[in-house]
Each structure stands twice: as C-alpha cells, then as structure tokens.
Enzyme design. Structure first.
Site, mmCIF file in Angstrom:
data_model
loop_
_atom_site.group_PDB
_atom_site.id
_atom_site.type_symbol
_atom_site.label_atom_id
_atom_site.label_comp_id
_atom_site.label_asym_id
_atom_site.label_seq_id
_atom_site.Cartn_x
_atom_site.Cartn_y
_atom_site.Cartn_z
ATOM 1 N N GLU A 330 43.705 20.205 52.754
ATOM 2 C CA GLU A 330 43.468 20.078 54.194
ATOM 3 C C GLU A 330 41.975 19.960 54.451
ATOM 4 O O GLU A 330 41.189 20.805 53.999
ATOM 5 C CB GLU A 330 43.999 21.304 54.951
ATOM 6 C CG GLU A 330 45.483 21.304 55.167
ATOM 7 C CD GLU A 330 45.914 22.346 56.198
ATOM 8 O OE1 GLU A 330 47.001 22.174 56.762
ATOM 9 O OE2 GLU A 330 45.176 23.320 56.436
ATOM 10 N N CYS A 331 41.567 18.924 55.168
ATOM 11 C CA CYS A 331 40.196 18.747 55.627
ATOM 12 C C CYS A 331 39.223 18.823 54.447
ATOM 13 O O CYS A 331 39.136 17.892 53.659
ATOM 14 C CB CYS A 331 39.877 19.760 56.725
ATOM 15 S SG CYS A 331 38.494 19.285 57.787
ATOM 16 N N GLY A 332 38.496 19.914 54.273
ATOM 17 C CA GLY A 332 37.578 20.012 53.158
ATOM 18 C C GLY A 332 38.275 19.870 51.815
ATOM 19 O O GLY A 332 37.730 19.278 50.875
ATOM 20 N N SER A 431 44.823 15.337 53.975
ATOM 21 C CA SER A 431 44.345 14.693 55.201
ATOM 22 C C SER A 431 43.396 15.650 55.905
ATOM 23 O O SER A 431 43.280 16.828 55.545
ATOM 24 C CB SER A 431 45.501 14.319 56.133
ATOM 25 O OG SER A 431 45.950 15.439 56.860
#
Length: 442
Positions: A330-332, A431
């Site tokens: 997720e993200c990072g 994502s």
C-alpha cells in the site's frame, strides 16, 4: 463513570486540535481516569500519539468509509474499556465529501452517531469577539450535534482573553479554558503530518508538558462534566473483519519506513484468527519464511530509499517469498515493490522490481481523497469484483506505470470518471490506495 465521550473539533485545520486532544488525554490519565482516544477520518499518525498519551489502544472512526455497524463496533469497544473517550476530529468539524447523511466523512457525523458532545478548539489569533460568531455558526449549523463549550487557543494576552470571553458569553457558549501561544508545545511535523510517535524525541516528556499546560489552562472538571453518554447503532456487526485477512500468518513490514496500518484492520485480522508477524526491511530482514502472505504498509520509504536499496537480504527474500505466496503493498509499500524510487534529491534507487511501476518523490504532487475501489482480479484483498472503501494521501508521483495490468478501478465521491490504479503481476499487487473496509456491511 463509563460509556461517556467527547469530540474535540475545530472550525478549520491548524487550530490546535491534536495538541489539545493529547494534552487532555494525558492530563485525565494523570488524574487516574482510564482514557481511550479515537480519531475521525483516515489518519494513521494521530492514533499512535493517542495510544502513547493514554497508554491504551486508539483507532479510527471514518463515516465515509465505514458502515454504521463497523463504526458502532469500534466506538463500542473503546467506551466499554474506558471511563471517558476523548475523540479527535479531522479538518473542520463539518468538512465533508458528497454522500448520504451521516456518511460524508465529516467529524460531525461521528458526534451525531455516538451522541458525544463537541468541544470546539478556536484559534483566536487575529480575532477577539468575532471568534464567537464563528463558534455560534458551528453551534447552529447542524441540529444533530451539541456544542458543549469552547477552548481558546493561541491567546495573546489577558486582555485578549477577556475580549474573546465577552463574545462567547454573548452567544451562550462556555469557555472551558484558554491556552497562550507557546511554540515549545508544538509537535514536530513532516510532509504527511506529525513526525510519527515512535520517532518523536522525548515523546513522553513532551506529552507530560502538554498535560501540565492543559491542566493549568483548562477546567478539567468542566471537561469531564461535559462528556455525554454514548449512543450506538443497535447492530454493531461482530461477524466479519473490516478487511479479509490476506493470509493466516501475515508477515508485516514494521519500522520507520513502513508503519501506516489502521488499528481496526490489524484488530480485525487478529479477530478473524490471523497472526501478524512483524519484520523490518530497514534492518535488512526478509519476510519470515513461515508466513503465508506479506503486507508492505505505507510510510516513508522515500526518506530511506538508499537504505532499502542496499538491503539485499530483504529484497532477495521478498522476491523469493513472492514466487509462492501473495505480497501486497500500500502506497509506500507499492513504491518499494516497483522498479525504482527517486528520492527528494533526485537520486534514483533500485527497488524490488516485482512490479513495473517507477515512482518519484522529487516530482512531488499532493494526491488526497477518498476512493472506492473495485478489484480487477483475485488477490490478497479478495476476489475480483470486491468493492473496498479507502483513500489516497501521498506526494510521490508515478513517472512510469510500466506494463503491469491495474490492481483496481477507483472512483471518488466527486463524480470523477473511474480510473485504473495500481499494478499486479503474478502473486504481487500494490497501489497508492489505502483500504479501510469492505464496502458491504460488516
């Protein structure tokens, strides 16, 4: 006292909600009360500070992304374990996105659902009696909620305080306290908010200083008396976790680069029988081999890109893990799963290469907002077609998406056209979307 709560809110961001919330939480704990903190909206950082201030777990209440059943479950667990809940709003009290009444993401939705009275934090710098007009507007704007009083912040002098109090007297709002401007009480920040609790130097000394300042400036007895009984939905839904566990034994990255995991998600996975096994990429630790899924949370990999790129045991172990078991970022975490990450100094670092995406923190653009995601294929978050609610909040940019198909199709509450997001390849998905809950009732 049991089952009582308050919501600390403000007319706008930057008014001092977090500082005063933490000071109140710590001051009430020092009085001998059992205190729980909760945070309105999609915030990873503040609940960790609440937990440090109270010595007890905190969690999020998000009226856009969560059903009433899930909101009731989280709030009910907090009030059932505390003498008083001190919840913190996000942004301005009524700031929201389009949605059904009670599910707009506004902090006022949480006050209405729980029945908790609101204490307004008013930044009075640059105003005197006019601050009362703002407070009166908040009091009258939404008939679902009750404003029990105000706390004045950034008071310049005794005369300034008297003038502001005159205005509050005129509109019938009790002033529960007044804090002077004091730079030493401000907690350090970085681009996604406060520096994380675990990284804040002398955190407990800072919290004690906040508690002392709050106890000296605010009528704690009046704050306690203002707390209201909690009202919750009749159905609180204990039959399913907010998100399906990605495995029975989940290797979860946890260090200064990977820390953005919602407490309610972890609690839901554990309640569903999953075991969470932490490991540290920054310490060059690979995902533990006895796990059957790996989760790379968001955080600050852009601040540690060189260390991650040099962590051969972590990267090689992650690649081996992904050959046979699901990995999600997720993200990072998504950035680390990609080919490269360019840091703020424009230095490009090789990442795991399990996805084709290339990201850059040198080309910064804020992306912020709620999302509704429909999964494009079966994966660790559910089968194809699963609908998730969540949000994005990042400054990194995608400089090359690569050839991987998308993880999901996302839409926002504002009517923007649905768009592909993220990447998937084999057992690896990722994502910038942070999942909060299944869109179906839980």
């Amino acid at each position: 006292m049991s089952g009582r709560g308050l919501l600390i809110a403000a007319p706008r961001s930057g008014s001092g909600k977090t500082t005063i919330t933490l000071g109140l939480q710590r001051a009430l704990v020092r009085r001998g009360l059992t205190v729980r903190g909760l945070k309105c909206g999609p915030d990873y950082i503040d609940p960790a500070f609440h937990a440090a201030a109270t010595g007890a777990p905190s969690a999020n209440l998000d009226s856009y992304a969560m059903t009433d059943r899930l909101l009731g479950r989280i709030a009910g667990e907090a009030v059932g374990a505390a003498d008083i809940v001190i919840a913190e709003g996000s942004m301005g009290l009524f700031d929201a996105v389009p949605g059904p009444e009670g599910h707009t993401g506004a902090s006022a939705d949480i006050a209405a659902l729980t029945g908790w009275p609101v204490i307004l934090v008013i930044d009075v710098s640059g105003a005197a009696q006019s601050a009362a007009a703002v407070a009166l507007g908040c009091k009258a704007y939404d008939p679902r909620i009750r404003v029990a009083g105000v706390i004045l912040n950034k008071v310049a002098s005794a005369r300034h305080e008297r003038l502001v109090r005159q205005g509050m007297d005129r509109v019938g709002l009790p002033v529960l306290g007044a804090l002077p401007r004091e730079a030493s009480l401000i907690l350090p920040e970085r681009h996604l908010g406060l520096v994380q609790a675990g990284e804040t130097a002398d955190l407990h000394a800072r919290l004690d200083a906040l508690a002392e300042a709050v106890a000296a400036a605010i009528d704690l007895d009046a704050v306690i008396a203002a707390a209201g009984e909690t009202t919750l939905p009749a159905e609180t839904g204990r039959d399913a976790p907010p998100l399906s566990p990605p495995g029975r034994r989940i290797a979860i990255a946890r260090d200064a680069a990977f820390s953005f995991v919602y407490p309610h998600v972890e609690a839901g996975w554990r309640a569903a029988g999953a075991e969470l096994v932490p490991f540290s990429p920054l310490a060059d630790e690979p995902p533990p081999e006895h796990c059957d899924a790996c989760w790379l949370p968001g955080g600050y990999p852009e601040l540690h890109a060189g260390t991650i790129a040099a962590a051969d045991r972590f990267l090689d172990g992650l690649r081996r893990f992904a050959e046979t078991r699901p990995v999600h970022g997720e993200c990072g975490g998504y950035m680390v799963l990609g080919r490269t990450l360019t840091d703020a100094d424009a230095a490009t670092h090789a990442m795991a290469g399990l996805l084709s995406v290339e990201t850059s923190f040198a080309k910064r653009k804020m992306n912020l907002g709620y999302r509704r995601a429909v999964l494009e294929a079966d994966g660790p978050l559910g089968p194809a077609g699963t609908v998730l609610t969540g949000h994005e909040f990042h400054y990194a940019s995608i400089v090359a998406q690569g050839e991987d198909p998308p993880f999901a199709i996302v839409s926002d509450p504002h009517g923007s056209p649905p768009a592909a997001t993220g990447s998937r390849r084999g057992r690896v998905t990722g994502s910038f979307f942070h999942a909060i809950a299944l869109a179906t009732p839980a």
